[in-house]
Scaffold this active site. Structure first.
Site, PDB file in Angstrom:
ATOM      1  CE1 TYR A  91      49.581  44.779  33.351  1.00  0.00           C
ATOM      2  CE2 TYR A  91      48.674  46.504  34.741  1.00  0.00           C
ATOM      3  CZ  TYR A  91      48.910  45.165  34.493  1.00  0.00           C
ATOM      4  OH  TYR A  91      48.492  44.218  35.386  1.00  0.00           O
ATOM      5  CB  CYS A  92      48.491  45.805  26.970  1.00  0.00           C
ATOM      6  SG  CYS A  92      49.642  46.643  25.863  1.00  0.00           S
ATOM      7  NE  ARG A  93      53.398  38.830  25.185  1.00  0.00           N
ATOM      8  CZ  ARG A  93      54.322  39.022  24.247  1.00  0.00           C
ATOM      9  NH1 ARG A  93      54.190  40.006  23.391  1.00  0.00           N
ATOM     10  NH2 ARG A  93      55.353  38.225  24.162  1.00  0.00           N
ATOM     11  CE1 TYR A 148      52.750  41.146  35.002  1.00  0.00           C
ATOM     12  CE2 TYR A 148      53.398  39.513  33.369  1.00  0.00           C
ATOM     13  CZ  TYR A 148      53.155  39.860  34.680  1.00  0.00           C
ATOM     14  OH  TYR A 148      53.314  38.933  35.680  1.00  0.00           O
TER      15      TYR A 148
END
Length: 131
Positions: free
Chosen positions: A90-92, A119
């Protein structure tokens, strides 16, 4: 949205990988609720939750049980991971994690998933801070 071919029961997918199923060449997307359902697998080390954001982003807030392995350093850490161990990235949002997943699959990682919405989706789901 997401790849419907990959949206089956995640635990069955994990079991299948243990029996050396054929390589999966597309990136599967997980919802925050689906990720929550993997708590036991994460706790037992049967899969790894990876935050591909930079260190300062991770320190500002992250999903419990995740490790921070920034995309900018993927050339290094990707060589150290077990290619048969399922990964959830995952990232932003989703952009960096999907790009990273595609690269890892190209390197021979057998099972890589991405948290759809990243996120921000996790935080908005009401699951933030819990696992």
């Amino acid at each position: 949205a997401g790849d419907t071919r990959m949206s089956g029961n995640w635990r069955q997918i994990l079991m299948s990988l243990r029996r050396h199923t054929p390589f999966v060449s597309s990136v599967g997307m997980l919802t925050p609720d689906a990720l929550k359902g993997l708590e036991a697998a994460l706790l037992e080390g049967r899969c790894l939750l990876v935050d591909v954001r930079e260190k300062h982003e991770h320190e500002a807030g992250h999903i419990p049980l995740s490790v921070n392995l920034p995309l900018s350093q993927a050339g290094k850490w990707s060589k150290e991971l077990d290619r048969d161990r399922p990964l959830i990235l995952y990232c932003r949002t989703t952009n960096r994690s999907k790009r990273c997943a595609e690269g890892l699959i190209g390197m021979g990682f057998r099972d890589v998933r991405v948290l759809n919405g990243g996120y921000l989706a996790w935080s908005a789901s009401g699951l933030s801070g819990r696992f």
